[in-house]
Design an enzyme around this catalytic site. Structure first.
Site, PDB file in Angstrom:
ATOM      1  N   ASP A 142       0.830  -1.203   0.000  1.00 49.41           N
ATOM      2  CA  ASP A 142       0.000   0.000   0.000  1.00 49.41           C
ATOM      3  C   ASP A 142       0.869   1.259   0.000  1.00 49.41           C
ATOM      4  O   ASP A 142       1.835   1.373   0.752  1.00 49.41           O
ATOM      5  CB  ASP A 142      -0.878  -0.059   1.255  1.00 49.41           C
ATOM      6  N   HIS A 179      -4.406   3.899   6.972  1.00 52.95           N
ATOM      7  CA  HIS A 179      -3.284   3.525   6.119  1.00 52.95           C
ATOM      8  C   HIS A 179      -1.952   3.864   6.786  1.00 52.95           C
ATOM      9  O   HIS A 179      -1.828   4.888   7.466  1.00 52.95           O
ATOM     10  CB  HIS A 179      -3.376   4.253   4.773  1.00 52.95           C
TER      11      HIS A 179
END
EC number: 3.1.-.-
Length: 543
Positions: free
Chosen positions: A187, A358
């Site tokens: 990610d 995140h």
């Protein structure tokens, strides 16, 4: 071994990747992306999965977690690939809802999995590993093949104090890394943010302060799939003696599914129907609502505009935006906030009431250090994010030749001591509105209409002789105001008559040719006069 990013590279959303060994394939995630203002009338953007029909056998689809940018395209993928879907129970529950509400989608064969328990999917051994994110049961996925292990981090962060008490499984990630990871796909969303992402508990403390000082109703908007955030709202509301009502179908669906699957615990007697909040005092009411991105038809946007049938914003209300705008949605969110202020509400937004799910820079470095891959491919981000993530890999000691910047459709081959792009496949976007797929021609017409408007020329013609019967009629919509542009429209009628006369002189009476002549004559004239190019629709009635 080949890896093909179907979506999610160079963009935020549409995450989907194919891994294949010869003619055997496995897909990880099948997400969607929400449209920006350049896509008028479009509801969803999904990857074009059409190429998979000729790519051999897809043995399964593995889902990392239940957010729309990872599962929202699944109904459209299943139309091309009839394969079993693997994921944790909550992920499968949310995916099943999406499949069932999309018409024309085959039945989804769901296979529940548990972290640390590998499953065999064709020639692939697939293991799910627990990671923290803004939704429960999020996982990294390790795919073991005869050519080595490929690992997707999924969306993750390292939260040492998660509200569900289950930190990221550091030890298992390290064990997978120790056994050897050939390729890591990680990610990139928050790669530009230094340090660590704050814990979800930080938001809980901020919510507690807001609930303690507010005397009127409290409305909290967040992503409906942010189940951890929903849990904190329910818990905080119960502690302060407030009932919670739900507004917005996505919010109702997520709460129903998550509570049924024990992924969300709601304090007893806290949840009430939305139509019952009128019986309570404002200080007893909290509302969880969709609309954190300012979507035009969302519950909160309709409340702000005064068009919601059950909730009207009033002075004394407090509205909490517990989410950050997705890139491209900032203007819509700003309009909603402005309208809420106009209605007299207090609006709270910003970092104090949101914690990203995140990983930031130090967490990304930690993941690279734990897994220690041979090769690294940054994913899940705009192109600048991918570049920055590649640089982080270099910072922790990975040689540049062992990293690869890719884009959607690139065929990445791993062989021996090299990783390289060896080709491309067609993986464009499919635009979806309420009627189904929308092609580029329809989108072009929508943009044309939005920019320059439309002019209709209604003409009656003798089918045999091509003679004009009666005066032409001109109708303008979105081009010029008809009452204020009489001279221009009269001149348009004159140009139509002249075009008809030329056609008749040439003996041209075929309808298509006459319409084309009228369109050309009006288009040239209007551009000369206005420097605009409205869409011109000649309507020819042949008698």
């Amino acid at each position: 071994m080949q890896i093909v990013p179907i979506g999610g590279l160079g963009e935020i959303g549409k995450n989907s990747t194919l891994i294949r060994l010869g003619r055997d394939g496995l897909i990880v995630d099948a997400g969607l992306m929400f449209p920006d203002e350049e896509l008028p009338g479009i509801d969803l953007v999904i990857p074009d999965f059409g190429f998979l029909a000729t790519e051999g056998v897809v043995h399964g689809i593995a889902l990392t977690h239940g957010h729309e940018d990872h599962i929202g395209g699944l109904p459209y993928l299943l139309r091309t690939v009839q394969a079993p879907v693997f994921g944790t129970p909550l992920t499968l529950g949310l995916a099943r809802r999406r499949v069932e509400e999309t018409q024309g989608t085959p039945t989804m064969k769901a296979v529940p999995v548990r972290p640390r328990r590998p499953v065999r999917i064709g020639p692939f051994e697939v293991e799910f590993g627990h990671v923290n994110h803004s939704i429960p049961q999020a996982c990294a996925v390790a795919v073991r093949t005869a050519a080595g292990t490929v690992m997707w981090t999924g969306d993750f962060k390292f939260d040492q104090t998660p509200i569900d008490g289950e930190p990221t499984d550091f030890s298992r990630l390290a064990e997978i890394g120790e056994a050897g990871v050939r390729v890591l796909l990680m990610d990139s969303t928050n790669v530009e943010r230094p340090g660590y992402a704050p814990s979800e508990r930080v938001v809980g403390a901020a919510l507690d302060q807001i609930f303690a000082r507010a005397h009127g109703r409290i409305l909290v908007t967040t992503f409906a799939s942010n189940v951890h955030r929903l849990a904190q709202v329910f818990r905080t509301a119960a502690q302060h003696g407030r009932k919670v009502a739900l507004a917005g179908r996505s919010m109702v669906d997520t709460v129903t599914i998550a509570s049924e699957l024990k992924a969300l615990t709601i304090p007893r007697a806290t949840l009430v129907p939305l139509d019952q909040i009128g019986r309570l005092q404002p200080r007893q009411v909290a509302i969880l609502t969709s609309g954190s991105q300012g979507e035009p038809l969302s519950a909160l946007t309709r409340m702000a505009a005064g068009t919601h049938r059950m909730v009207t914003i009033a002075p004394g209300d407090t509205v909490v935006f517990s989410a950050t705008p997705i890139p491209g949605n900032e203007a819509m969110v700003g309009r909603t906030i402005n309208q809420l202020y106009r209605q007299g509400a207090e609006v709270i937004y910003g970092s104090e009431v949101h914690a990203s799910g995140h990983a930031c820079q130090e967490e990304l470095k930690l993941m690279l250090t734990l897994v220690r891959p041979t090769f690294f491919v940054p994913v899940h981000g705009e192109y600048r994010h991918l570049v920055r993530n590649q640089q982080l890999a270099l910072d922790v000691g990975l040689p540049k030749e062992r990293t690869l910047l890719a884009e959607n459709g690139h065929v990445i081959e791993v062989q021996g001591n090299r990783i390289a792009r060896v080709g491309t496949v067609e993986v464009g976007n499919v635009l979806v509105d309420g009627l189904g797929g929308v092609g580029q021609v329809v989108l072009r017409d929508r943009k044309h209409l939005a920019q320059d408007g439309m002019l209709i020329a209604l003409v009656t013609m003798d089918r045999r002789t091509g003679e004009l019967l009666g005066a032409p009629d001109i109708v303008s919509r979105g081009f010029v105001h008809m009452r204020e542009s009489g001279d221009l429209l009269e001149e348009c009628k004159k140009r139509v008559r002249e075009a008809m006369d030329r056609c008749r002189a040439r003996g041209t009476t075929e309808g298509g040719a006459v319409r084309s002549a009228i369109r050309d004559a009006l288009g040239q004239f209007l551009f000369e006069k206005t420097h605009r190019q409205p869409m011109i629709l000649p309507l020819l009635v042949e008698v």
